[in-house]
Enzyme design. Sequence first.
Site, mmCIF file in Angstrom:
data_model
loop_
_atom_site.group_PDB
_atom_site.id
_atom_site.type_symbol
_atom_site.label_atom_id
_atom_site.label_comp_id
_atom_site.label_asym_id
_atom_site.label_seq_id
_atom_site.Cartn_x
_atom_site.Cartn_y
_atom_site.Cartn_z
ATOM 1 N N HIS A 117 53.722 68.587 59.342
ATOM 2 C CA HIS A 117 53.537 67.487 58.396
ATOM 3 C C HIS A 117 53.635 66.157 59.115
ATOM 4 O O HIS A 117 54.530 65.944 59.938
ATOM 5 C CB HIS A 117 54.605 67.544 57.300
ATOM 6 C CG HIS A 117 54.583 66.369 56.366
ATOM 7 N ND1 HIS A 117 55.630 65.478 56.256
ATOM 8 C CD2 HIS A 117 53.623 65.927 55.512
ATOM 9 C CE1 HIS A 117 55.330 64.555 55.366
ATOM 10 N NE2 HIS A 117 54.114 64.803 54.898
ATOM 11 N N SER A 118 52.706 65.269 58.834
ATOM 12 C CA SER A 118 52.748 63.892 59.337
ATOM 13 C C SER A 118 52.887 63.879 60.865
ATOM 14 O O SER A 118 52.088 64.477 61.576
ATOM 15 C CB SER A 118 53.881 63.134 58.638
ATOM 16 O OG SER A 118 53.751 61.756 58.796
ATOM 17 N N ALA A 119 53.931 63.229 61.392
ATOM 18 C CA ALA A 119 54.122 63.176 62.846
ATOM 19 C C ALA A 119 54.362 64.555 63.442
ATOM 20 O O ALA A 119 54.191 64.754 64.651
ATOM 21 C CB ALA A 119 55.290 62.251 63.186
#
Length: 272
Positions: free
Chosen positions: A105-107
């Site tokens: 998720h995300s980074a």
Amino acid sequence: MKFVNLPIWATSLLLSLLLISCSEDHAPQASTKTYLLVHGASHGAWAWKKVVPLLQAQGHRVVAIDLPGHGDDKTPAERVTLDDYVNKVVNVANAQAGPVILVGHSAGGVSIAQAAERLETGKVEKLIFLDAFLPKSGESVFSLAAKFLPPSTTGEPNFSDNFLFDPTGATFTLDTARVANFLYHDCSAADVLFAKANLGRQPVAPFATPVQLTDTKYGTIPKYFIICSQAKNGDMTAMAKNVVMNKVVTLSTSHSPFFSQPKALTELILSF
């Protein structure tokens, strides 16, 4: 007590059926997968608390990972590097029997990309990027943000304006007074309170370090991207085109569907 002598053909058939039954009882389920869930900035394994049981209910093995310096991992955040993140994912993956599916998720997208390069296709079945940073070799979270998430031209606050750096610049925290609007606007009040209570310090080094990837390893692993179309921290539509994807889908949620739409998210993960 009477014993019935069965014909030879009947005895053989009965024995065959018993052997098949025993074999099926002990055979592993071919559909069982192993999912390793990797969180984004300032989060931890706690972000996946609703998704884990949903995947497990479908018969899959699931491990939500605390990256170093996050959640229950007490590594001092100011000392954490990208290599520390990657080592954690690689070690957890290698501790599992058989291949794994990495979900970032995300980074966390950068972490699973570099981990996949080290683990290679024999261990990584596929990569799933959840509204995540999707790197080519030589790119980092910060360089990808500069490339695909430019500052607002309208004067509106950017998500990065929520970063509160410590005096050394080695870590930052998220401004809990404003973060709900950017990350959790479609989440319940209880989930927002839970997230705010658990958000931690984010090491800067993992975000500034470029990944080293190759076409023969990372490039050959199947990749899937989920765009959260209502996210207010940045539109990942262009990011999803940075690397060739097997499939790109859209989920109409904030950046945190693991809270707001865990069932829909789980269904998408299982659909790949």
